[in-house]
Design a protein around this motif. Structure first.
Motif, PDB file in Angstrom:
ATOM      1  N   ARG A  62       0.828  -1.216   0.000  1.00  0.00           N
ATOM      2  CA  ARG A  62       0.000   0.000   0.000  1.00  0.00           C
ATOM      3  C   ARG A  62       0.857   1.258   0.000  1.00  0.00           C
ATOM      4  NH1 ARG A  62      -5.314  -1.116   3.853  1.00  0.00           N
ATOM      5  NH2 ARG A  62      -6.097  -2.920   2.680  1.00  0.00           N
ATOM      6  N   THR A  68      -8.698  -4.941 -12.582  1.00  0.00           N
ATOM      7  CA  THR A  68      -8.237  -5.670 -11.400  1.00  0.00           C
ATOM      8  C   THR A  68      -9.118  -6.889 -11.157  1.00  0.00           C
ATOM      9  OG1 THR A  68      -7.434  -3.617 -10.393  1.00  0.00           O
ATOM     10  CG2 THR A  68      -7.776  -5.517  -8.932  1.00  0.00           C
ATOM     11  N   THR A  89     -10.452  -9.673  -8.843  1.00  0.00           N
ATOM     12  CA  THR A  89     -10.607  -9.882  -7.399  1.00  0.00           C
ATOM     13  C   THR A  89     -11.168 -11.256  -7.065  1.00  0.00           C
ATOM     14  OG1 THR A  89     -12.810  -8.855  -7.468  1.00  0.00           O
ATOM     15  CG2 THR A  89     -10.934  -7.417  -6.962  1.00  0.00           C
ATOM     16  N   SER A 116      -3.327  -5.448  -5.692  1.00  0.00           N
ATOM     17  CA  SER A 116      -4.590  -5.469  -4.961  1.00  0.00           C
ATOM     18  C   SER A 116      -4.685  -6.720  -4.088  1.00  0.00           C
ATOM     19  CB  SER A 116      -5.772  -5.425  -5.940  1.00  0.00           C
ATOM     20  OG  SER A 116      -6.999  -5.577  -5.267  1.00  0.00           O
ATOM     21  N   ALA A 117      -4.250  -7.862  -4.633  1.00  0.00           N
ATOM     22  CA  ALA A 117      -4.295  -9.111  -3.866  1.00  0.00           C
ATOM     23  C   ALA A 117      -3.400  -9.038  -2.636  1.00  0.00           C
ATOM     24  CB  ALA A 117      -3.888 -10.283  -4.750  1.00  0.00           C
ATOM     25  N   SER A 172      -2.402  -6.210  -1.102  1.00  0.00           N
ATOM     26  CA  SER A 172      -2.916  -5.187  -0.197  1.00  0.00           C
ATOM     27  C   SER A 172      -4.098  -5.693   0.611  1.00  0.00           C
ATOM     28  CB  SER A 172      -3.326  -3.931  -0.989  1.00  0.00           C
ATOM     29  OG  SER A 172      -2.221  -3.381  -1.671  1.00  0.00           O
ATOM     30  N   ASN A 173      -4.939  -6.526  -0.010  1.00  0.00           N
ATOM     31  CA  ASN A 173      -6.166  -6.979   0.628  1.00  0.00           C
ATOM     32  C   ASN A 173      -6.127  -8.434   1.073  1.00  0.00           C
ATOM     33  OD1 ASN A 173      -7.915  -4.499   0.099  1.00  0.00           O
ATOM     34  ND2 ASN A 173      -7.216  -4.982  -1.972  1.00  0.00           N
ATOM     35  N   LEU A 174      -4.927  -9.051   1.008  1.00  0.00           N
ATOM     36  CA  LEU A 174      -4.736 -10.452   1.403  1.00  0.00           C
ATOM     37  C   LEU A 174      -5.758 -11.368   0.728  1.00  0.00           C
ATOM     38  CD1 LEU A 174      -3.826 -10.299   5.210  1.00  0.00           C
ATOM     39  CD2 LEU A 174      -2.341 -10.817   3.266  1.00  0.00           C
ATOM     40  N   ASN A 175      -5.854 -11.227  -0.586  1.00  0.00           N
ATOM     41  CA  ASN A 175      -6.716 -12.113  -1.374  1.00  0.00           C
ATOM     42  C   ASN A 175      -5.943 -13.416  -1.590  1.00  0.00           C
ATOM     43  OD1 ASN A 175      -8.198 -13.419  -3.417  1.00  0.00           O
ATOM     44  ND2 ASN A 175      -8.944 -11.467  -4.215  1.00  0.00           N
TER      45      ASN A 175
END
Length: 273
Positions: free
Chosen positions: A71, A137, A139, A182-183, A185-188
């Motif tokens: 981030r 992106t 998700t 994104s993965a 940053s958001n722990l996907n």
């Protein structure tokens, strides 16, 4: 355990978050490039135990950095893009004299080697004019996008081990950079697992190939490496900021990058190329 590899992993992890900045180049700055190739290649063999002490702290540093600073890197690239890029420009340019000295370019390079540097550098620099793909992106992991993400991770990790070629830039060209960031940053976890699996496979393959080339064609390989590093300067060069304050900040971060590369090359590089 070589615990100081945690901070080395920190710097490599940071570089791997920046499109255009190669983790392989940072490994050169830190003086562990060949040892890294040997350890990765050897870890997937019967002698894996003697490499775990080198790789585990490095992996902890890289993994922690990727999760914690994804981030922050997004923020810096969005709000201080030029200053961030100029810092890494300083790092990249600063490592060229170190590599040239280690491989003794004046003594060991012939005309063909210098031509190879020029050709490879120009080829990589041309990527600065390539427009990245933009697929949005992702998700949610599906059967249709899983293979593409795996192959993108594979391609990106192979680039990570090559000085001058950024794994993040390859992901950007393939249109999956925003998905990877994104993965993280958001722990996907599903997407991280698929891309991560591709990264592991890429590391295995590329480490063995590069190690073989260094053993059999050392000076040709280093000519390619130097060409890649020089060419990457054109890929990540963001242009001069028009604002005077931002310009001074960019020049400052550039010289800080040069200083950091010089310090690491002077004090932390004890491996022989």
């Amino acid at each position: 355990m070589q615990w100081r590899n945690i901070y080395r992993g920190f710097f490599i992890g940071i570089s791997d978050l920046i499109p255009g900045v190669s983790g392989g180049t940072i490994a050169f700055i830190l003086g562990i490039y060949e040892q890294l190739l040997t350890a990765i290649s050897g870890f997937f063999s019967r002698d894996w135990k003697k490499h775990i002490g080198f790789l585990l702290p490095l992996a902890i540093g890289m993994g922690g950095t990727l999760l914690i600073f994804s981030r922050l890197i997004e923020y810096l690239l969005k709000n201080y893009h030029a200053q961030t890029q100029f810092f890494f420009l300083g790092l990249i340019i600063g490592v060229v004299p170190f590599i040239s000295k280690q491989v003794n370019v004046k003594k060991n390079f012939k005309i063909g080697h210098f031509l190879l540097v020029l050709i490879v550098g120009a080829a990589l620099a041309s990527l600065a004019f390539v427009s990245p793909q933009n697929y949005g992106t992702i998700t949610k992991l599906t059967s249709s996008n899983a293979l593409g993400l795996f192959l993108a991770g594979w391609a990106g990790s192979m680039a990570m081990l090559l000085p001058g070629i950024s794994g993040s830039f390859v992901l950007l060209l393939l249109g999956v950079y925003s998905t990877a960031i994104s993965a993280l940053s958001n722990l996907n976890l599903p997407i991280i697992a698929v891309i991560g699996s591709g990264v592991v496979v890429g590391f295995i393959v590329s480490s063995k190939v590069i190690r073989y080339l260094l053993d059999r064609f050392k000076y040709v390989t280093f000519a390619v490496v130097i060409g890649l590093i020089i060419g990457s300067v054109f890929v990540i060069y963001p242009g001069l900021p028009e604002d005077g304050t931002f310009l001074m900040m960019s020049l400052l971060t550039f010289f800080i990058g040069l200083l950091v590369a010089s310090l690491f090359s002077s004090f932390d590089n004890k491996s022989s190329l």
